[in-house]
Write a protein that holds these residues in place. Structure first.
Motif, PDB file in Angstrom:
ATOM      1  N   ARG A 186       0.835  -1.197   0.000  1.00 34.40           N
ATOM      2  CA  ARG A 186       0.000   0.000   0.000  1.00 34.40           C
ATOM      3  C   ARG A 186       0.870   1.246   0.000  1.00 34.40           C
ATOM      4  O   ARG A 186       2.072   1.191   0.263  1.00 34.40           O
ATOM      5  CB  ARG A 186      -0.944   0.010   1.195  1.00 34.40           C
ATOM      6  N   THR A 187       0.249   2.345  -0.242  1.00 31.61           N
ATOM      7  CA  THR A 187       0.950   3.619  -0.250  1.00 31.61           C
ATOM      8  C   THR A 187       1.308   4.011   1.177  1.00 31.61           C
ATOM      9  O   THR A 187       0.494   3.876   2.089  1.00 31.61           O
ATOM     10  CB  THR A 187       0.053   4.711  -0.882  1.00 31.61           C
ATOM     11  N   ASN A 188       2.515   4.493   1.353  1.00 29.12           N
ATOM     12  CA  ASN A 188       2.950   4.970   2.662  1.00 29.12           C
ATOM     13  C   ASN A 188       2.157   6.226   3.020  1.00 29.12           C
ATOM     14  O   ASN A 188       2.232   7.219   2.298  1.00 29.12           O
ATOM     15  CB  ASN A 188       4.448   5.271   2.627  1.00 29.12           C
ATOM     16  N   PRO A 189       1.404   6.215   4.126  1.00 26.68           N
ATOM     17  CA  PRO A 189       0.632   7.396   4.503  1.00 26.68           C
ATOM     18  C   PRO A 189       1.498   8.507   5.098  1.00 26.68           C
ATOM     19  O   PRO A 189       0.995   9.595   5.378  1.00 26.68           O
ATOM     20  CB  PRO A 189      -0.367   6.861   5.531  1.00 26.68           C
ATOM     21  N   LEU A 190       2.795   8.240   5.292  1.00 31.33           N
ATOM     22  CA  LEU A 190       3.710   9.226   5.871  1.00 31.33           C
ATOM     23  C   LEU A 190       4.945   9.422   4.990  1.00 31.33           C
ATOM     24  O   LEU A 190       6.079   9.387   5.477  1.00 31.33           O
ATOM     25  CB  LEU A 190       4.133   8.777   7.279  1.00 31.33           C
ATOM     26  N   PRO A 191       4.762   9.656   3.683  1.00 30.88           N
ATOM     27  CA  PRO A 191       5.940   9.771   2.813  1.00 30.88           C
ATOM     28  C   PRO A 191       6.792  10.980   3.185  1.00 30.88           C
ATOM     29  O   PRO A 191       6.280  12.077   3.414  1.00 30.88           O
ATOM     30  CB  PRO A 191       5.329   9.940   1.422  1.00 30.88           C
ATOM     31  N   GLY A 192       8.080  10.739   3.272  1.00 27.78           N
ATOM     32  CA  GLY A 192       9.006  11.834   3.540  1.00 27.78           C
ATOM     33  C   GLY A 192       9.056  12.312   4.979  1.00 27.78           C
ATOM     34  O   GLY A 192       9.819  13.227   5.291  1.00 27.78           O
ATOM     35  N   VAL A 193       8.265  11.731   5.867  1.00 22.71           N
ATOM     36  CA  VAL A 193       8.304  12.143   7.273  1.00 22.71           C
ATOM     37  C   VAL A 193       9.559  11.547   7.902  1.00 22.71           C
ATOM     38  O   VAL A 193       9.806  10.350   7.788  1.00 22.71           O
ATOM     39  CB  VAL A 193       7.030  11.684   8.030  1.00 22.71           C
ATOM     40  N   PRO A 194      10.349  12.370   8.565  1.00 18.37           N
ATOM     41  CA  PRO A 194      11.599  11.870   9.151  1.00 18.37           C
ATOM     42  C   PRO A 194      11.366  11.153  10.480  1.00 18.37           C
ATOM     43  O   PRO A 194      10.320  11.294  11.117  1.00 18.37           O
ATOM     44  CB  PRO A 194      12.397  13.160   9.384  1.00 18.37           C
ATOM     45  N   ASP A 195      12.366  10.415  10.900  1.00 15.69           N
ATOM     46  CA  ASP A 195      12.349   9.841  12.242  1.00 15.69           C
ATOM     47  C   ASP A 195      12.282  10.989  13.250  1.00 15.69           C
ATOM     48  O   ASP A 195      12.940  12.022  13.069  1.00 15.69           O
ATOM     49  CB  ASP A 195      13.638   9.064  12.501  1.00 15.69           C
ATOM     50  N   PHE A 196      11.519  10.769  14.311  1.00 13.81           N
ATOM     51  CA  PHE A 196      11.472  11.775  15.367  1.00 13.81           C
ATOM     52  C   PHE A 196      10.999  11.154  16.669  1.00 13.81           C
ATOM     53  O   PHE A 196      10.382  10.097  16.686  1.00 13.81           O
ATOM     54  CB  PHE A 196      10.570  12.957  14.982  1.00 13.81           C
ATOM     55  N   TRP A 197      11.310  11.836  17.738  1.00 17.65           N
ATOM     56  CA  TRP A 197      10.751  11.575  19.057  1.00 17.65           C
ATOM     57  C   TRP A 197       9.822  12.738  19.366  1.00 17.65           C
ATOM     58  O   TRP A 197      10.105  13.882  18.992  1.00 17.65           O
ATOM     59  CB  TRP A 197      11.825  11.558  20.140  1.00 17.65           C
ATOM     60  N   MET A 198       8.738  12.446  20.085  1.00 14.31           N
ATOM     61  CA  MET A 198       7.860  13.507  20.581  1.00 14.31           C
ATOM     62  C   MET A 198       7.618  13.231  22.065  1.00 14.31           C
ATOM     63  O   MET A 198       7.287  12.104  22.446  1.00 14.31           O
ATOM     64  CB  MET A 198       6.544  13.552  19.810  1.00 14.31           C
ATOM     65  N   PHE A 199       7.782  14.264  22.856  1.00 15.07           N
ATOM     66  CA  PHE A 199       7.640  14.146  24.300  1.00 15.07           C
ATOM     67  C   PHE A 199       6.465  14.998  24.770  1.00 15.07           C
ATOM     68  O   PHE A 199       6.398  16.194  24.459  1.00 15.07           O
ATOM     69  CB  PHE A 199       8.934  14.585  24.996  1.00 15.07           C
TER      70      PHE A 199
END
Length: 171
Positions: free
Chosen positions: A109-122
């Motif tokens: 399937r198509t990636n629903p998060l194309p181009g989104v980088p790795d990240f942490w959120m606090f």
């Protein structure tokens, strides 16, 4: 602002309610894992039911304190050798210790998060961008100074479109 050393450790440990991560790479080159990864490649496995580490002990503590830690890893099949290692060595015992790990498989399937980088959120407010070299070596961590709203949406999409890790590996 780049986060390193004590500043990074304080950020990673100082959250009040939730620490959440998006992982997008098929391999992370972590120097501390070299020996264990080589052992995995040689066919040696760790019994995940008996595995304990400072990380799993910390997950137990966080759960007792009412805090949450979770992640979604975006993957495609066939899984890389590193992902098979990570799943068996880390994800299974971490889930058992209380981390909410989910898998977003985008093979068919198509990636629903194309181009989104790795990240942490606090605590749904502080975002740290994780920068990597092409080979999976970490190049740095950067405190994101903009509006966290896009990252909240990335988290919502990732959680909605993924499945729990143990369900994924039992398929």
């Amino acid at each position: 602002m780049l986060l390193d050393g004590d500043e990074w450790q304080a950020t990673l440990r100082g959250f009040r309610q939730e620490a959440w991560r998006l992982e997008t790479l098929p391999r992370y080159r972590v120097p501390q894992e070299t020996e264990e990864f080589d052992a995995f490649r040689a066919g040696r496995r760790v019994d995940s039911r008996a595995y304990s580490s400072p990380y799993t002990e910390d997950l137990d503590r966080l759960r007792r304190e009412g805090k949450r830690k979770g992640r979604v890893h975006v993957v495609t099949r066939p899984l890389s050798e590193y992902l098979r290692f990570e799943f068996s060595r880390y994800y299974t015992p971490h889930v058992r210790a209380g981390e909410d790990i989910r898998i977003l498989d985008v093979t068919d399937r198509t990636n629903p998060l194309p181009g989104v980088p790795d990240f942490w959120m606090f605590d749904r407010s502080k975002v740290v961008l994780m920068h990597y070299e092409e080979d999976g070596r970490q190049a740095g961590r950067e405190l994101y100074e903009g509006d966290p709203a896009p990252f909240l949406e990335y988290q919502r999409i990732a959680l909605t479109e993924s499945m729990p890790f143990l369900e994924y590996v039992s398929e």
